[in-house]
Design an enzyme around this catalytic site. Structure first.
Site, PDB file in Angstrom:
ATOM      1  N   ARG A 152     -76.425  89.548  14.272  1.00 27.34           N
ATOM      2  CA  ARG A 152     -75.302  89.866  15.159  1.00 27.34           C
ATOM      3  C   ARG A 152     -75.281  91.349  15.574  1.00 27.34           C
ATOM      4  NH1 ARG A 152     -70.572  86.915  14.794  1.00 27.34           N
ATOM      5  NH2 ARG A 152     -71.174  86.334  12.684  1.00 27.34           N
ATOM      6  N   CYS A 202     -64.429  68.670  29.407  1.00 22.88           N
ATOM      7  CA  CYS A 202     -63.392  67.657  29.327  1.00 22.88           C
ATOM      8  C   CYS A 202     -62.857  67.613  27.896  1.00 22.88           C
ATOM      9  CB  CYS A 202     -64.002  66.329  29.735  1.00 22.88           C
ATOM     10  SG  CYS A 202     -62.802  65.251  30.432  1.00 22.88           S
ATOM     11  N   GLU A 203     -62.133  68.640  27.519  1.00 22.55           N
ATOM     12  CA  GLU A 203     -61.670  68.786  26.141  1.00 22.55           C
ATOM     13  C   GLU A 203     -60.605  69.880  26.094  1.00 22.55           C
ATOM     14  OE1 GLU A 203     -64.289  67.836  23.368  1.00 22.55           O
ATOM     15  OE2 GLU A 203     -63.362  68.933  21.728  1.00 22.55           O
ATOM     16  N   TYR A 240     -74.983  84.509  18.780  1.00 21.06           N
ATOM     17  CA  TYR A 240     -74.490  83.161  18.475  1.00 21.06           C
ATOM     18  C   TYR A 240     -73.747  82.515  19.645  1.00 21.06           C
ATOM     19  CZ  TYR A 240     -75.695  84.780  13.830  1.00 21.06           C
ATOM     20  OH  TYR A 240     -76.376  85.292  12.752  1.00 21.06           O
ATOM     21  N   TYR A 285     -64.394  78.973  15.449  1.00 24.06           N
ATOM     22  CA  TYR A 285     -63.894  79.981  14.495  1.00 24.06           C
ATOM     23  C   TYR A 285     -62.665  80.742  14.987  1.00 24.06           C
ATOM     24  CZ  TYR A 285     -69.049  79.856  13.774  1.00 24.06           C
ATOM     25  OH  TYR A 285     -70.355  79.501  13.638  1.00 24.06           O
TER      26      TYR A 285
HETATM   27  N1  LLP Z   1     -79.921  86.174   6.997  1.00 23.34           N
HETATM   28  C1  LLP Z   1     -79.485  84.958   6.645  1.00 23.34           C
HETATM   29  C2  LLP Z   1     -80.114  84.283   5.527  1.00 23.34           C
HETATM   30  C3  LLP Z   1     -78.438  84.338   7.345  1.00 23.34           C
HETATM   31  O1  LLP Z   1     -78.020  83.139   6.968  1.00 23.34           O
HETATM   32  C4  LLP Z   1     -77.856  85.013   8.431  1.00 23.34           C
HETATM   33  C5  LLP Z   1     -76.761  84.392   9.204  1.00 23.34           C
HETATM   34  C6  LLP Z   1     -78.351  86.279   8.777  1.00 23.34           C
HETATM   35  C7  LLP Z   1     -79.375  86.836   8.034  1.00 23.34           C
HETATM   36  C8  LLP Z   1     -77.805  87.069   9.924  1.00 23.34           C
HETATM   37  O2  LLP Z   1     -76.471  87.395   9.755  1.00 23.34           O
HETATM   38  P1  LLP Z   1     -75.751  88.365  10.817  1.00 23.34           P
HETATM   39  O3  LLP Z   1     -76.352  89.742  10.657  1.00 23.34           O
HETATM   40  O4  LLP Z   1     -76.012  87.825  12.176  1.00 23.34           O
HETATM   41  O5  LLP Z   1     -74.328  88.298  10.450  1.00 23.34           O
HETATM   42  N2  LLP Z   1     -72.647  81.150  13.819  1.00 23.34           N
HETATM   43  C9  LLP Z   1     -71.836  82.133  13.125  1.00 23.34           C
HETATM   44  C10 LLP Z   1     -72.695  83.035  12.258  1.00 23.34           C
HETATM   45  C11 LLP Z   1     -73.505  82.297  11.254  1.00 23.34           C
HETATM   46  C12 LLP Z   1     -74.400  83.216  10.468  1.00 23.34           C
HETATM   47  C13 LLP Z   1     -75.422  82.444   9.723  1.00 23.34           C
HETATM   48  N3  LLP Z   1     -76.339  83.228   8.976  1.00 23.34           N
HETATM   49  C14 LLP Z   1     -71.054  82.926  14.163  1.00 23.34           C
HETATM   50  O6  LLP Z   1     -71.141  82.625  15.340  1.00 23.34           O
HETATM   51  O7  LLP Z   1     -70.305  83.825  13.781  1.00 23.34           O
END
Ligand code: LLP
Length: 432
Positions: free
Chosen positions: A294, A362-363, A391, A335
């Site tokens: 992210r 449609c929701e 994401y 979320y």
């Molecule tokens: N490493 C692992 C093992 C992970 O599971 C994740 C994210 C990351 C790194 C990266 O994390 P970040 O730096 O992006 O926070 N879909 C959700 C976020 C799910 C994150 C899953 N794992 C959202 O839209 O907020």
């Protein structure tokens, strides 16, 4: 002025990304679309890299978590910036390999990798497979034995840390589908088993405590918990593990009230903790991997929509409907994620209207943001939803058979499509 440094307003009163006029982007590439500032992505990768150099003597690797946003051009940029690439599926792995990403620097995650995916990783010499469970460990060892090779692995450990974030994106606690539990002894037993196997080489251990985390303490704590395990492994087997992967999860700014820490602060805190704690335990300082997703792409991207209709329900609320929605951004529905919304062609006007931005699906739950402040918009205006670089494209769907949006990268005054808009023909391509 805005949540992201790469967003501004030009002399025409139009919102810009990487100094490029977003209204022009819509004219050139159509609506809706995702746009990214390539320089911002590169800057973020470099900041993480520099923080490892400055704070940890360069003894580590920044591994971009491609689940945040994956496409061929992204893999090329990450390779160009000399970072690693974290994949969680055959599809992400295929994307990286298709542009010749150095396999040694690919990290393969996933709590239920299929046998085909494991074979693909082994055949392509992926540097580190993060093993999630014993079934996978045994399968991997057999596949590697069959091919007469030794595969580099790390074990994913649940460090039992509760990072204060949304419960869907918390992964470090014991009640999680990911990884080996510490408390039950499962982690140590599995490490010993892996060390005794002939076709896997245990390079070290991995943990990931969650996502969109602002607090630095949980990361420090996780590093300490993991080093305790390194010490236990050394005491009981005589083997000193070499690598510690601390995962990702660094928070970004979605609203002005969000206060993310500088990445160097994170590395300083973790480096200090790892160095002193390892010394206390009589361990060598491990090679470190971090997996930001992210924080690399989130604030570097935005989504541009065109307003269709404005529906004012007196004493209830005003709905502004746009030509995209939960298909390209499911994060509010999932979320209740917060975003800053701006009218791109009236960016210098005041945002003093409280509205709900809805999609075209449609929701009823197809909303992008509720009760947000916006300029007085009319049909035909362009809306920008900021910080949608992580994401959003990667979690997009074809709900209602709406084609996926294109992705445009801007850099030094030029804009180019790195993912084309999906066509109706492509939508039915797999139908028989
Ligand atoms: N490493 C692992 C093992 C992970 O599971 C994740 C994210 C990351 C790194 C990266 O994390 P970040 O730096 O992006 O926070 N879909 C959700 C976020 C799910 C994150 C899953 N794992 C959202 O839209 O907020």
């Amino acid at each position: 002025m805005y949540v992201s440094d790469c967003i501004s307003v030009n002399e025409r009163g139009h919102l810009t990304i990487g100094s490029y006029d977003t209204v022009e982007l819509v004219k050139q590439f159509g609506s809706p679309l995702y746009a990214y500032d390539e320089n911002e992505i590169r800057k973020n990768l470099r900041e993480f890299k520099k923080s490892i150099d400055d704070e940890y003597g360069g003894n580590g690797l920044v591994v971009y978590a491609s689940k945040a946003f994956c496409c061929k051009e992204m893999a090329r940029i990450v390779a160009d910036e000399k970072c690693g690439f974290d994949v969680v599926s055959g599809g992400e792995l295929y994307t990286a390999l298709s542009v010749g990403f150095p396999a040694e620097d690919i990290v393969f995650h996933g709590n239920n990798k299929t046998e085909d995916e494991l074979r693909m990783a082994v055949e392509n010499n992926v540097g580190r497979i993060i093993v999630d469970n014993l079934t996978e460990l045994h399968n991997l060892n057999s596949i590697a034995a069959e091919k007469g090779v030794t595969v580099g692995i790390m074990l994913r450990i649940k460090p039992g840390i509760d990072a204060h974030t949304h419960s869907f994106v918390k992964t470090g606690q014991i009640d999680s589908k990911f990884g080996f539990a510490l408390e039950t002894g499962e982690a140590l037993d599995s490490i010993k088993e892996a060390l005794g196997m002939s076709n896997v080489k245990l390079r070290g251990l991995h943990c990931h405590i969650g996502s969109q985390i602002f607090d630095l303490d949980p990361f420090e704590l996780a590093a300490q918990v993991m080093l305790d395990l390194f010490k236990q492994v050394k005491d009981e087997t005589g083997i000193e593990l070499e690598e510690l992967n601390l995962g990702g999860g660094f928070g970004i700014k979605y609203l002005k009230s969000d206060r993310p820490r500088a990445y160097s602060d994170y590395m300083r805190k973790v480096s200090t903790a790892v160095n002193s704690y390892a010394a206390d335990l009589g361990l060598k300082t491990p090679f470190i991997l971090i997996e930001p997703g992210r924080s690399i792409v989130g604030a570097a991207g935005l989504t541009l929509y065109t307003v269709g209709c404005v529906k004012d329900i007196p004493d209830v609320r005003t709905y502004i409907s746009v030509d995209g929605g939960m298909g390209d951004n499911p994060r509010y529905a999932l979320y209740q994620s917060t975003y800053e919304v701006v009218c791109a062609n009236k960016a210098s006007e005041k945002r003093d209207w409280t509205v709900t931005v809805a999609g075209k699906c449609c929701e009823s739950g197809d909303l992008i943001q509720e009760w947000t402040r916006l300029q007085p918009v009319e049909p035909g205006d362009i809306l920008a939803v900021l910080s949608t670089g992580a994401y959003n494209y990667s979690m997009a769907s074809n709900y209602n058979r709406i084609p996926r949006l294109p992705v445009v990268f801007v850099k030094n005054g030029k804009a180019r499509e790195v993912i084309k808009r999906e066509t109706y023909e492509q939508l039915v391509e797999c139908d028989v």
